[in-house]
Motif scaffolding. Structure first.
Motif, PDB file in Angstrom:
ATOM      1  N   ILE A  20      33.612  19.383  15.479  1.00  0.00           N
ATOM      2  CA  ILE A  20      32.470  19.492  16.378  1.00  0.00           C
ATOM      3  C   ILE A  20      32.987  19.792  17.779  1.00  0.00           C
ATOM      4  O   ILE A  20      33.882  19.111  18.278  1.00  0.00           O
ATOM      5  N   HIS A  21      32.440  20.850  18.405  1.00  0.00           N
ATOM      6  CA  HIS A  21      32.950  21.325  19.685  1.00  0.00           C
ATOM      7  C   HIS A  21      31.835  21.475  20.714  1.00  0.00           C
ATOM      8  O   HIS A  21      30.656  21.616  20.371  1.00  0.00           O
ATOM      9  N   GLN A  22      32.248  21.477  21.972  1.00  0.00           N
ATOM     10  CA  GLN A  22      31.323  21.818  23.039  1.00  0.00           C
ATOM     11  C   GLN A  22      30.848  23.255  22.853  1.00  0.00           C
ATOM     12  O   GLN A  22      31.606  24.111  22.408  1.00  0.00           O
ATOM     13  N   PRO A  23      29.582  23.547  23.169  1.00  0.00           N
ATOM     14  CA  PRO A  23      29.094  24.926  23.064  1.00  0.00           C
ATOM     15  C   PRO A  23      29.676  25.773  24.183  1.00  0.00           C
ATOM     16  O   PRO A  23      30.207  25.238  25.166  1.00  0.00           O
ATOM     17  N   PRO A  24      29.605  27.104  24.070  1.00  0.00           N
ATOM     18  CA  PRO A  24      30.097  27.964  25.154  1.00  0.00           C
ATOM     19  C   PRO A  24      29.223  27.826  26.390  1.00  0.00           C
ATOM     20  O   PRO A  24      28.066  27.401  26.308  1.00  0.00           O
ATOM     21  N   THR A  25      29.785  28.186  27.540  1.00  0.00           N
ATOM     22  CA  THR A  25      29.042  28.056  28.787  1.00  0.00           C
ATOM     23  C   THR A  25      28.110  29.223  29.028  1.00  0.00           C
ATOM     24  O   THR A  25      27.244  29.161  29.891  1.00  0.00           O
ATOM     25  N   TRP A 123      28.546  23.181  18.824  1.00  0.00           N
ATOM     26  CA  TRP A 123      28.830  24.135  17.764  1.00  0.00           C
ATOM     27  C   TRP A 123      29.813  23.476  16.816  1.00  0.00           C
ATOM     28  O   TRP A 123      30.575  22.585  17.217  1.00  0.00           O
ATOM     29  N   VAL A 124      29.796  23.878  15.555  1.00  0.00           N
ATOM     30  CA  VAL A 124      30.653  23.242  14.562  1.00  0.00           C
ATOM     31  C   VAL A 124      31.385  24.298  13.738  1.00  0.00           C
ATOM     32  O   VAL A 124      31.003  25.472  13.705  1.00  0.00           O
ATOM     33  N   ARG A 125      32.450  23.860  13.096  1.00  0.00           N
ATOM     34  CA  ARG A 125      33.160  24.717  12.144  1.00  0.00           C
ATOM     35  C   ARG A 125      33.468  23.888  10.897  1.00  0.00           C
ATOM     36  O   ARG A 125      34.188  22.893  10.976  1.00  0.00           O
ATOM     37  N   PHE A 136      33.101  29.470   8.970  1.00  0.00           N
ATOM     38  CA  PHE A 136      32.482  30.205  10.066  1.00  0.00           C
ATOM     39  C   PHE A 136      31.950  29.226  11.106  1.00  0.00           C
ATOM     40  O   PHE A 136      31.682  28.071  10.820  1.00  0.00           O
ATOM     41  N   VAL A 137      31.837  29.718  12.333  1.00  0.00           N
ATOM     42  CA  VAL A 137      31.275  28.924  13.417  1.00  0.00           C
ATOM     43  C   VAL A 137      29.765  28.847  13.221  1.00  0.00           C
ATOM     44  O   VAL A 137      29.122  29.841  12.887  1.00  0.00           O
ATOM     45  N   ALA A 138      29.207  27.672  13.418  1.00  0.00           N
ATOM     46  CA  ALA A 138      27.787  27.487  13.131  1.00  0.00           C
ATOM     47  C   ALA A 138      27.180  26.470  14.088  1.00  0.00           C
ATOM     48  O   ALA A 138      27.877  25.814  14.859  1.00  0.00           O
ATOM     49  N   TYR A 139      25.856  26.362  14.016  1.00  0.00           N
ATOM     50  CA  TYR A 139      25.154  25.274  14.682  1.00  0.00           C
ATOM     51  C   TYR A 139      24.384  24.515  13.612  1.00  0.00           C
ATOM     52  O   TYR A 139      24.064  25.057  12.549  1.00  0.00           O
ATOM     53  N   VAL A 140      24.116  23.251  13.874  1.00  0.00           N
ATOM     54  CA  VAL A 140      23.460  22.384  12.896  1.00  0.00           C
ATOM     55  C   VAL A 140      21.951  22.432  13.137  1.00  0.00           C
ATOM     56  O   VAL A 140      21.483  22.170  14.241  1.00  0.00           O
ATOM     57  N   THR A 141      21.201  22.760  12.099  1.00  0.00           N
ATOM     58  CA  THR A 141      19.743  22.838  12.222  1.00  0.00           C
ATOM     59  C   THR A 141      19.055  21.580  11.705  1.00  0.00           C
ATOM     60  O   THR A 141      17.912  21.311  12.068  1.00  0.00           O
TER      61      THR A 141
END
Length: 261
Positions: A20-25, A123-125, A136-141
């Motif tokens: 789990i990562h910080q989203p891009p700016t 964002w998650v991988r 793949f890089v994704a977001y959790v819905t």
């Protein structure tokens, strides 16, 4: 609830994980620093992957069986899976509760993204050994957690979490005609308060990687960074192995922690 039939991952087997990562700016950026990681105690029994494409057909009298369809675009890949968490062997452990809270936070805006004026959940991988189709890089819905066992004091020690992930869409990768490398850089226009260290923190999760940005932009004096300056920011995937993002980043000071190159 019994453990999944796949059983606990044995030694030598690849274990699935969700970082789990910080989203891009800003739009088009890469993932930021690491927030946490969910390491699967049990590898999934099954994964549901889906991808779809949109086609449109206009009615036309000239065709007896309908007009030819027109392709209008592809949709991002989607994945659904379950995470089984179990700490019944140590009833005093709060590991299950912490992991569930980490997963639920994937649908909440991060404080760092608010500070960057680009509010977004993480964002998650998802990765699992050499299974490249799901990397793949994704977001959790959606996250749904069901607690199925509790300690005598009421602490949850077993849970099943259902996750729905949607791939972060990106443009088709192109080759750089001069170097053959993938064009994975983006441009950032600095604002008051920006420093190379703070930008390195946002992009790579490690303020000590400010030299990467300095080298990419030919900056000799990192102390002189004027607002309005356009900087090229290499993506994390473009960094050499010695510059890989640190798993436990330290927040940057207002100026680089090292001397000028």
């Amino acid at each position: 609830m019994a453990a999944p039939s796949g059983g606990r991952a044995a030694r030598g087997l690849s274990r699935a994980s969700l970082s789990i990562h910080q989203p891009p700016t800003d739009l088009g950026g890469s993932m930021g620093g690491a927030i946490g990681e969910v390491k699967f105690q049990f590898n999934p029994d099954q994964l549901r992957l889906s991808r779809s494409a949109d086609w449109h057909t206009e009615p036309a009298v000239a065709y007896t069986r309908g007009a030819p369809p027109k392709f209008t675009g592809s949709r991002p890949a989607a994945m659904e899976l379950e995470v089984f968490l179990d700490a019944s062997g140590t009833p005093s452990s709060t590991a299950v509760q912490s992991q569930v809270e980490l997963l639920l936070s994937c649908c909440e805006v991060t404080a760092q993204s608010v500070d960057s004026k680009a509010p977004s959940p993480p964002w998650v991988r998802f990765s699992w050994g050499s299974f490249s189709t799901v990397q793949f890089v994704a977001y959790v819905t959606n996250v749904a957690a069901t607690y199925t066992l509790f300690s005598p004091s009421g602490v949850p020690i077993r849970a099943t979490c259902s996750l729905s992930l949607t791939e972060v869409a990106s443009e088709t990768k192109k080759q750089n005609p001069t170097s053959g490398a993938l064009t994975a850089r983006r441009v950032h226009r600095t604002v008051a308060g920006d420093s190379l260290a703070s930008l390195a923190w946002r992009e790579y999760g490690d303020a000590t990687r400010w030299r990467v940005i300095a080298e990419a932009n030919g900056i000799d004096d990192p102390m002189r960074l004027r607002p309005g300056t356009e900087l090229l920011l290499p993506s994390a995937a473009e960094l050499p192995s010695s510059h890989a993002p640190h798993p436990s980043p330290v927040r940057p000071a207002s100026t680089p922690t090292e001397g000028a190159a």
